[in-house]
Design an enzyme around this catalytic site. Structure first.
Site, mmCIF file in Angstrom:
data_model
loop_
_atom_site.group_PDB
_atom_site.id
_atom_site.type_symbol
_atom_site.label_atom_id
_atom_site.label_comp_id
_atom_site.label_asym_id
_atom_site.label_seq_id
_atom_site.Cartn_x
_atom_site.Cartn_y
_atom_site.Cartn_z
ATOM 1 N N HIS A 12 0.843 -1.198 0.000
ATOM 2 C CA HIS A 12 0.000 0.000 0.000
ATOM 3 C C HIS A 12 0.880 1.251 0.000
ATOM 4 C CE1 HIS A 12 0.906 0.565 4.286
ATOM 5 N NE2 HIS A 12 0.789 -0.725 4.378
ATOM 6 N N HIS A 136 11.721 4.702 8.124
ATOM 7 C CA HIS A 136 10.824 5.601 8.862
ATOM 8 C C HIS A 136 11.649 6.540 9.751
ATOM 9 C CE1 HIS A 136 6.766 4.420 7.903
ATOM 10 N NE2 HIS A 136 6.907 3.169 8.299
ATOM 11 N N GLY A 187 0.388 -0.367 16.281
ATOM 12 C CA GLY A 187 -0.343 0.041 15.074
ATOM 13 C C GLY A 187 -1.304 -1.056 14.644
ATOM 14 N N ASP A 344 3.495 4.832 5.268
ATOM 15 C CA ASP A 344 4.484 4.225 4.382
ATOM 16 C C ASP A 344 4.837 5.049 3.152
ATOM 17 O OD1 ASP A 344 4.978 2.245 6.100
ATOM 18 O OD2 ASP A 344 4.312 0.593 4.815
ATOM 19 N N ALA A 426 -3.719 18.148 3.158
ATOM 20 C CA ALA A 426 -3.662 19.283 2.242
ATOM 21 C C ALA A 426 -3.257 20.499 3.072
ATOM 22 C CB ALA A 426 -5.011 19.509 1.597
ATOM 23 N N ASN A 535 -9.469 24.555 6.695
ATOM 24 C CA ASN A 535 -8.773 23.929 5.574
ATOM 25 C C ASN A 535 -9.000 22.424 5.587
ATOM 26 O OD1 ASN A 535 -6.954 22.829 3.773
ATOM 27 N ND2 ASN A 535 -5.122 23.466 4.916
ATOM 28 N N THR A 536 -9.624 21.916 4.532
ATOM 29 C CA THR A 536 -9.751 20.462 4.395
ATOM 30 C C THR A 536 -9.311 20.076 2.988
ATOM 31 O OG1 THR A 536 -11.255 18.574 4.680
ATOM 32 C CG2 THR A 536 -12.193 20.549 3.714
ATOM 33 N N SER A 537 -8.985 18.824 2.809
ATOM 34 C CA SER A 537 -8.348 18.443 1.547
ATOM 35 C C SER A 537 -9.325 18.471 0.375
ATOM 36 C CB SER A 537 -7.705 17.068 1.671
ATOM 37 O OG SER A 537 -8.657 16.130 2.137
HETATM 38 FE FE LIG Z 1 5.664 1.388 7.839
#
Ligand SMILES: [Fe+2]
Length: 582
Positions: A12, A136, A187, A344, A426, A535-537
């Site tokens: 992904h 990362h 996570g 990622d 954004a 502000n929103t995307s």
């Molecule tokens: Fe990751």
């Protein structure tokens, strides 16, 4: 040295990032080009080509291709941990010991093919694997601009086998103090509960975090999910992070939790409107994440934080702005840097910066995320002329002032300018804007376009000179990666961007990094007396942020928005308005 970083190692968020002599010159996510959110099971062909074209270099000039996923030898503790913990799924346990780099080999084949397809000769340009959590960590540390020692933290679902890395960095080198391995993944647990609450894993975590303030964390004790003490944690795979036969299955889909979780908590949440008791589950999950993370941070990084005050953080969990708020509040912490593309997608930057640094380049501090494609006014005008809906458009002299006037009249405005943002937020270049001092604007935006769950608050962009007063802190916050408690006097002035718990996930805007957006907010301030814009995307629900003028027009005509700025082009839907030329 020219380093092309490519991500997509875990099926992904493929992306590409290009470093030239330590400068990040371009980066983009594949989802934006494919118009397919998270671009699952795709490779970053468009984004890699975009990076090379933008930099004006040929494929043959690339010195290294960096990739955030590496082979792990049989001596690697993570493989043995995995084998031991997955005894209940013997095929997986067996596989990890006898074929533990299968995914790496598949990734490598795909990247070598991509390199060949876009004209990079793998025999001349080395493919350099970087361990996932080091990528990362690099995306946080090497871009933080921190000098001296700094604590380093990476938490995600999982990389090769590691799920969590505690470390420190000094003189350009990252050292690991402690790693935790799959299935012991914070996570992963958050993702499993995200699925239980009816959202998509790797996407709906924001919604769970947004839901949490509506609930009471004391109504459910979530400690059965994770056994933890100050030094370690173990996930209960009888409930979550579950594979194989232990999984709950519904309509042929397997989930990362077990039927036993449902016996305990009740049926999985379905649909948009059901609240109780799910808001309490969300609250309990958020609290568990915070408790375990803060405990481990104190154990493994406490000394370094007390000594230096600096922490850098990446991995998907670093997008949890409420956890970050608690980290910033730690008594000795002076500065937290979170890689804005912490999930990622950002590992393309991480792997590339890691390899550039190892090759002797001095990696520059990140100062903005405007790293994607841009389009001229002329290109935007041409897109309007070619568009089948025959938009009514005009060229305006002062787009920030015109947009501010429309905002001040209570209209939502679509705002497209400059280079597309890298990462999930954004930040003023592909945004839908509103005046946050006008009650009801969030509902109007939802009615016209976003159709967001009410769990997801809208966020403010604030002029830098006003941020300390509104957010009650002078901590840097350019990327919407932190929540802050809004000052009491401001809560009533900007109600539309304050969340249920009195916080706002703010972007503090500086003139240096985005002068045109800064000018727009100043124009709104002139008219309404507030140095803040909602502000929103710029996208519809479930779609990636728009990339091109054509995408913007598609979104505009697929919504009830009335006004779209693209550079100096203003597109209006209202036929009664004068000035249309198209
Ligand atoms: Fe990751």
């Amino acid at each position: 040295m020219i380093v092309l970083g490519l991500s997509g190692s875990l099926t992904h968020d493929p992306s590409a990032a290009l470093y030239i002599d330590g400068e990040l010159v371009a980066a983009a996510e594949e989802e934006r080009f494919l118009r397919d959110k998270h671009a699952k099971r795709k490779w970053p062909y468009h984004s890699a080509r975009f990076c090379l074209e933008t930099a004006g270099i040929t494929p043959g000039q690339v010195d290294r291709v960096a990739f955030p996923f590496a082979p792990m030898g049989l001596g690697y503790a993570g493989r043995w941990h995995f084998a031991r913990r997955y005894w209940y799924a013997p095929d997986r346990a067996f596989n990890v010991l006898f074929n533990g780099n299968r995914l790496f080999r598949r990734n490598r084949r795909a990247i070598l093919k991509l390199m060949t397809d876009i004209g990079i000769d793998p025999d001349r340009t080395p493919f350099v694997p970087v361990p996932h959590h080091l990528a990362h960590a690099s995306s946080a540390y090497h871009l933080s601009g921190f000098s001296g020692r700094a604590a380093v933290l990476s938490i995600d679902g999982k990389g090769e086998y590691a799920t969590t890395l505690f470390g420190y960095a000094e003189k350009g080198r990252i050292h690991t103090i402690k790693e935790f391995y799959d299935p012991d993944s914070l996570g992963g647990v958050y993702g499993a509960i995200t699925q239980y609450l009816g959202f998509e894993m790797l996407d709906g975590e924001f919604k769970v975090m947004g839901m949490a303030p509506y609930g009471d964390p004391r109504r459910f004790d979530f400690s059965p999910l994770i056994r933890y003490d100050a030094r370690s944690f173990t996930v209960n795979t009888r409930l979550v992070n579950t594979v194989g036969l232990r999984r709950y299955k519904q309509d042929g889909i397997g989930y990362y939790f077990s039927p036993r979780l449902l016996d305990w908590l009740g049926p999985k949440r379905e649909g948009d409107e059901i609240d109780d008791p799910y808001i309490d589950h969300a609250a309990a999950m958020q609290k568990l994440l915070e408790d375990v993370s803060l405990g481990l941070i104190d154990t493994y990084l406490g000394d370094i934080i007390r000594e230096t005050g600096q922490l850098c953080f990446a991995g998907g969990v670093a997008l949890n702005v409420k956890l970050n708020q608690k980290i910033i509040a730690l008594p000795h912490l002076k500065e937290l840097f979170v890689q804005p593309a912490a999930s990622d997608a950002g590992t393309a930057i991480g792997a590339a910066s890691y390899v550039a640094n190892a090759g002797g380049d001095r990696v520059e501090k990140m100062t903005h995320v405007y790293l994607g494609p841009s389009y001229t006014t002329e290109q935007c005008r041409a897109a309007c002329e070619a568009y089948p809906e025959k938009p009514a458009w005009e060229i305006v002299d002062d787009a920030p002032a015109e947009a501010a006037a429309l905002l001040a009249d209570g209209n939502p405005v679509a705002w497209f300018q400059g280079r597309m943002e890298f990462g999930p937020r954004a930040l003023g270049n592909r945004s839908i804007l509103g005046d946050p001092s006008q009650p009801g604007i969030a509902d109007r935006i939802n009615a016209q376009i976003k159709y967001r769950e009410r769990w997801r608050p809208f966020c403010p962009s604030i002029l830098d000179r006003a941020a300390a007063e509104i957010l009650q802190t002078d901590h840097a916050a350019p990327y919407m990666t932190f929540a802050f408690t809004v000052a009491k006097a401001w809560k009533e002035r900007i109600p539309e961007v304050v969340h249920e718990d009195g916080t706002a996930r703010a972007q503090v805007v500086s003139r240096d990094t985005n002068p045109r957006y800064y000018a727009l907010i100043e124009e709104l301030e002139k008219r309404r007396g507030i140095p803040v814009v909602l502000n929103t995307s710029l996208n519809r629900r479930g779609e990636p942020i728009v990339c091109t003028p054509e995408d913007a027009l598609d979104m505009f005509y697929g919504s009830d928005l009335q006004y779209l700025f693209m550079e100096d082009v203003l597109v209006r839907k209202d036929p009664a308005d004068e000035g249309g030329m198209g």
